[in-house]
Scaffold this motif. Structure first.
Motif, PDB file in Angstrom:
ATOM      1  N   VAL A 165       0.836  -1.207   0.000  1.00  0.00           N
ATOM      2  CA  VAL A 165       0.000   0.000   0.000  1.00  0.00           C
ATOM      3  C   VAL A 165       0.870   1.257   0.000  1.00  0.00           C
ATOM      4  O   VAL A 165       0.564   2.237  -0.688  1.00  0.00           O
ATOM      5  CB  VAL A 165      -0.979  -0.034   1.202  1.00  0.00           C
ATOM      6  CG1 VAL A 165      -1.628   1.308   1.437  1.00  0.00           C
ATOM      7  CG2 VAL A 165      -2.047  -1.091   0.943  1.00  0.00           C
ATOM      8  N   LYS A 166       1.985   1.197   0.718  1.00  0.00           N
ATOM      9  CA  LYS A 166       2.899   2.345   0.754  1.00  0.00           C
ATOM     10  C   LYS A 166       3.366   2.682  -0.669  1.00  0.00           C
ATOM     11  O   LYS A 166       3.375   3.833  -1.089  1.00  0.00           O
ATOM     12  CB  LYS A 166       4.114   1.971   1.611  1.00  0.00           C
ATOM     13  CG  LYS A 166       4.613   3.084   2.477  1.00  0.00           C
ATOM     14  CD  LYS A 166       5.694   2.524   3.374  1.00  0.00           C
ATOM     15  CE  LYS A 166       6.280   3.618   4.220  1.00  0.00           C
ATOM     16  NZ  LYS A 166       7.331   3.086   5.086  1.00  0.00           N
ATOM     17  N   ARG A 167       3.730   1.638  -1.418  1.00  0.00           N
ATOM     18  CA  ARG A 167       4.185   1.855  -2.811  1.00  0.00           C
ATOM     19  C   ARG A 167       3.051   2.420  -3.663  1.00  0.00           C
ATOM     20  O   ARG A 167       3.250   3.306  -4.473  1.00  0.00           O
ATOM     21  CB  ARG A 167       4.652   0.523  -3.421  1.00  0.00           C
ATOM     22  CG  ARG A 167       6.089   0.178  -3.085  1.00  0.00           C
ATOM     23  CD  ARG A 167       6.565  -0.975  -3.948  1.00  0.00           C
ATOM     24  NE  ARG A 167       6.210  -2.264  -3.374  1.00  0.00           N
ATOM     25  CZ  ARG A 167       5.609  -3.252  -4.023  1.00  0.00           C
ATOM     26  NH1 ARG A 167       5.280  -3.130  -5.298  1.00  0.00           N
ATOM     27  NH2 ARG A 167       5.341  -4.383  -3.420  1.00  0.00           N
ATOM     28  N   MET A 168       1.847   1.875  -3.445  1.00  0.00           N
ATOM     29  CA  MET A 168       0.705   2.347  -4.248  1.00  0.00           C
ATOM     30  C   MET A 168       0.384   3.803  -3.915  1.00  0.00           C
ATOM     31  O   MET A 168       0.085   4.601  -4.807  1.00  0.00           O
ATOM     32  CB  MET A 168      -0.529   1.459  -3.995  1.00  0.00           C
ATOM     33  CG  MET A 168      -0.355   0.045  -4.524  1.00  0.00           C
ATOM     34  SD  MET A 168      -1.678  -1.059  -4.019  1.00  0.00           S
ATOM     35  CE  MET A 168      -2.963  -0.628  -5.181  1.00  0.00           C
ATOM     36  N   LEU A 169       0.464   4.147  -2.624  1.00  0.00           N
ATOM     37  CA  LEU A 169       0.136   5.523  -2.219  1.00  0.00           C
ATOM     38  C   LEU A 169       1.096   6.521  -2.849  1.00  0.00           C
ATOM     39  O   LEU A 169       0.696   7.599  -3.289  1.00  0.00           O
ATOM     40  CB  LEU A 169       0.170   5.655  -0.684  1.00  0.00           C
ATOM     41  CG  LEU A 169      -0.993   4.977   0.044  1.00  0.00           C
ATOM     42  CD1 LEU A 169      -0.752   4.982   1.549  1.00  0.00           C
ATOM     43  CD2 LEU A 169      -2.328   5.671  -0.283  1.00  0.00           C
ATOM     44  N   LYS A 170       2.378   6.143  -2.915  1.00  0.00           N
ATOM     45  CA  LYS A 170       3.381   7.014  -3.543  1.00  0.00           C
ATOM     46  C   LYS A 170       2.981   7.275  -4.994  1.00  0.00           C
ATOM     47  O   LYS A 170       3.018   8.398  -5.486  1.00  0.00           O
ATOM     48  CB  LYS A 170       4.752   6.317  -3.540  1.00  0.00           C
ATOM     49  CG  LYS A 170       5.680   6.857  -2.491  1.00  0.00           C
ATOM     50  CD  LYS A 170       7.086   6.339  -2.746  1.00  0.00           C
ATOM     51  CE  LYS A 170       7.852   6.392  -1.432  1.00  0.00           C
ATOM     52  NZ  LYS A 170       8.971   5.492  -1.406  1.00  0.00           N
ATOM     53  N   TYR A 171       2.598   6.191  -5.659  1.00  0.00           N
ATOM     54  CA  TYR A 171       2.219   6.285  -7.067  1.00  0.00           C
ATOM     55  C   TYR A 171       0.949   7.132  -7.233  1.00  0.00           C
ATOM     56  O   TYR A 171       0.864   8.003  -8.105  1.00  0.00           O
ATOM     57  CB  TYR A 171       1.996   4.858  -7.613  1.00  0.00           C
ATOM     58  CG  TYR A 171       1.829   4.833  -9.085  1.00  0.00           C
ATOM     59  CD1 TYR A 171       2.941   4.809  -9.923  1.00  0.00           C
ATOM     60  CD2 TYR A 171       0.576   4.878  -9.657  1.00  0.00           C
ATOM     61  CE1 TYR A 171       2.800   4.802 -11.298  1.00  0.00           C
ATOM     62  CE2 TYR A 171       0.424   4.873 -11.029  1.00  0.00           C
ATOM     63  CZ  TYR A 171       1.536   4.834 -11.841  1.00  0.00           C
ATOM     64  OH  TYR A 171       1.378   4.842 -13.199  1.00  0.00           O
ATOM     65  N   ILE A 172      -0.027   6.875  -6.377  1.00  0.00           N
ATOM     66  CA  ILE A 172      -1.317   7.604  -6.440  1.00  0.00           C
ATOM     67  C   ILE A 172      -1.090   9.097  -6.233  1.00  0.00           C
ATOM     68  O   ILE A 172      -1.656   9.947  -6.922  1.00  0.00           O
ATOM     69  CB  ILE A 172      -2.295   7.028  -5.385  1.00  0.00           C
ATOM     70  CG1 ILE A 172      -2.754   5.634  -5.815  1.00  0.00           C
ATOM     71  CG2 ILE A 172      -3.488   7.950  -5.157  1.00  0.00           C
ATOM     72  CD1 ILE A 172      -3.411   4.803  -4.731  1.00  0.00           C
ATOM     73  N   ASP A 173      -0.190   9.393  -5.292  1.00  0.00           N
ATOM     74  CA  ASP A 173       0.107  10.792  -4.984  1.00  0.00           C
ATOM     75  C   ASP A 173       0.817  11.451  -6.173  1.00  0.00           C
ATOM     76  O   ASP A 173       0.449  12.522  -6.640  1.00  0.00           O
ATOM     77  CB  ASP A 173       0.989  10.817  -3.735  1.00  0.00           C
ATOM     78  CG  ASP A 173       1.108  12.235  -3.198  1.00  0.00           C
ATOM     79  OD1 ASP A 173       0.059  12.905  -3.139  1.00  0.00           O
ATOM     80  OD2 ASP A 173       2.235  12.650  -2.876  1.00  0.00           O
ATOM     81  N   LYS A 174       1.832  10.754  -6.708  1.00  0.00           N
ATOM     82  CA  LYS A 174       2.611  11.298  -7.816  1.00  0.00           C
ATOM     83  C   LYS A 174       1.736  11.539  -9.051  1.00  0.00           C
ATOM     84  O   LYS A 174       1.819  12.567  -9.709  1.00  0.00           O
ATOM     85  CB  LYS A 174       3.744  10.309  -8.150  1.00  0.00           C
ATOM     86  CG  LYS A 174       4.741  10.828  -9.170  1.00  0.00           C
ATOM     87  CD  LYS A 174       5.945   9.897  -9.263  1.00  0.00           C
ATOM     88  CE  LYS A 174       6.188   9.526 -10.691  1.00  0.00           C
ATOM     89  NZ  LYS A 174       5.988   8.201 -11.138  1.00  0.00           N
ATOM     90  N   GLU A 175       0.875  10.582  -9.331  1.00  0.00           N
ATOM     91  CA  GLU A 175       0.046  10.676 -10.535  1.00  0.00           C
ATOM     92  C   GLU A 175      -1.273  11.432 -10.283  1.00  0.00           C
ATOM     93  O   GLU A 175      -2.097  11.572 -11.195  1.00  0.00           O
ATOM     94  CB  GLU A 175      -0.299   9.266 -11.060  1.00  0.00           C
ATOM     95  CG  GLU A 175       0.915   8.440 -11.450  1.00  0.00           C
ATOM     96  CD  GLU A 175       1.690   9.018 -12.631  1.00  0.00           C
ATOM     97  OE1 GLU A 175       1.061   9.573 -13.542  1.00  0.00           O
ATOM     98  OE2 GLU A 175       2.938   8.930 -12.609  1.00  0.00           O
ATOM     99  N   GLN A 176      -1.473  11.868  -9.035  1.00  0.00           N
ATOM    100  CA  GLN A 176      -2.702  12.605  -8.668  1.00  0.00           C
ATOM    101  C   GLN A 176      -3.974  11.848  -9.088  1.00  0.00           C
ATOM    102  O   GLN A 176      -4.850  12.393  -9.769  1.00  0.00           O
ATOM    103  CB  GLN A 176      -2.694  13.988  -9.300  1.00  0.00           C
ATOM    104  CG  GLN A 176      -1.494  14.796  -8.866  1.00  0.00           C
ATOM    105  CD  GLN A 176      -1.750  16.271  -8.966  1.00  0.00           C
ATOM    106  OE1 GLN A 176      -2.321  16.740  -9.947  1.00  0.00           O
ATOM    107  NE2 GLN A 176      -1.363  17.006  -7.960  1.00  0.00           N
ATOM    108  N   ILE A 177      -4.031  10.598  -8.675  1.00  0.00           N
ATOM    109  CA  ILE A 177      -5.183   9.762  -9.043  1.00  0.00           C
ATOM    110  C   ILE A 177      -6.334  10.005  -8.063  1.00  0.00           C
ATOM    111  O   ILE A 177      -6.121   9.892  -6.859  1.00  0.00           O
ATOM    112  CB  ILE A 177      -4.779   8.262  -9.024  1.00  0.00           C
ATOM    113  CG1 ILE A 177      -3.670   8.033 -10.055  1.00  0.00           C
ATOM    114  CG2 ILE A 177      -5.980   7.383  -9.312  1.00  0.00           C
ATOM    115  CD1 ILE A 177      -2.875   6.759  -9.825  1.00  0.00           C
TER     116      ILE A 177
END
Ligand code: S3P
Length: 177
Positions: A165-177
């Motif tokens: 989830v930590k990895r996914m959150l980083k991605y979600i934040d970066k891509e502004q999903i």
């Protein structure tokens, strides 16, 4: 739907961790969680195993498709965890691609086998011997991976859920999903 606040759909084989990851993502992002299997059980008033046994798979797939489409039409951006077959039947993946950002939670056959072996709540897996289950997983993955792989992002899901989830959150934040 695109930009910040899209629905996030989790897809992957039975036992890939969609429900667990969905709950954690929902908590971290403070977005509602829709688990399509649970929605189906609520609306039908019986378990997925009973629906398969009493009505058969074709009936289940129709309800699943309707439940997925309703979830994708919900107003508030949600985390949507879907059953392993949802992207692969009745154009499920097309709806997912059109109305959400999707993650494929990918794990290999041996992990899937360990997690779902003997689980009676899973009608497609529960009554199989270990070697039948191995064959079923191989065959299903061959048929289904093309749908799973067309998710927006593939996540290797071997770590502990919090790490994934930590990895996914980083991605979600970066891509502004
Ligand atoms: C199925 C997966 C199950 C459930 C049903 C069928 C499938 O959900 O929807 O038993 O076809 O792969 P999970 O992936 O949450 O176990």
């Amino acid at each position: 739907m695109s930009g910040k606040g899209s629905h996030i759909v989790l897809i992957g084989f039975m036992g890939s961790g969609k429900s667990t990851i969905g709950k954690l993502l929902s908590t971290h992002l403070k977005r509602p969680l829709i688990d399509t299997d649970l929605e189906i059980e609520k609306s039908e008033g019986r378990s997925i195993a009973d629906i398969f046994e009493q009505e058969g798979e074709v009936y289940f797939r129709k309800i699943e498709s309707k439940t997925l489409q309703d979830a994708l039409q919900s107003k508030e951006a949600a985390i949507i965890s879907v059953g392993g077959g949802a992207p692969c039947f009745l154009q499920g993946i097309s709806y997912i691609k059109k109305y959400s950002f999707s993650f494929y939670l990918k794990v290999g056959r041996s992990v899937l086998l360990r997690r779902i072996n003997g689980d009676k709540s899973r009608p497609l897996a529960g009554d199989k011997t270990k070697s039948e289950l191995k064959q079923f997983i191989d065959k299903s993955l061959r048929e289904r991976e093309k749908f799973y792989k067309s998710a927006n992002q593939t996540i290797l899901a071997y770590d502990q859920p919090e790490m994934i989830v930590k990895r996914m959150l980083k991605y979600i934040d970066k891509e502004q999903i």
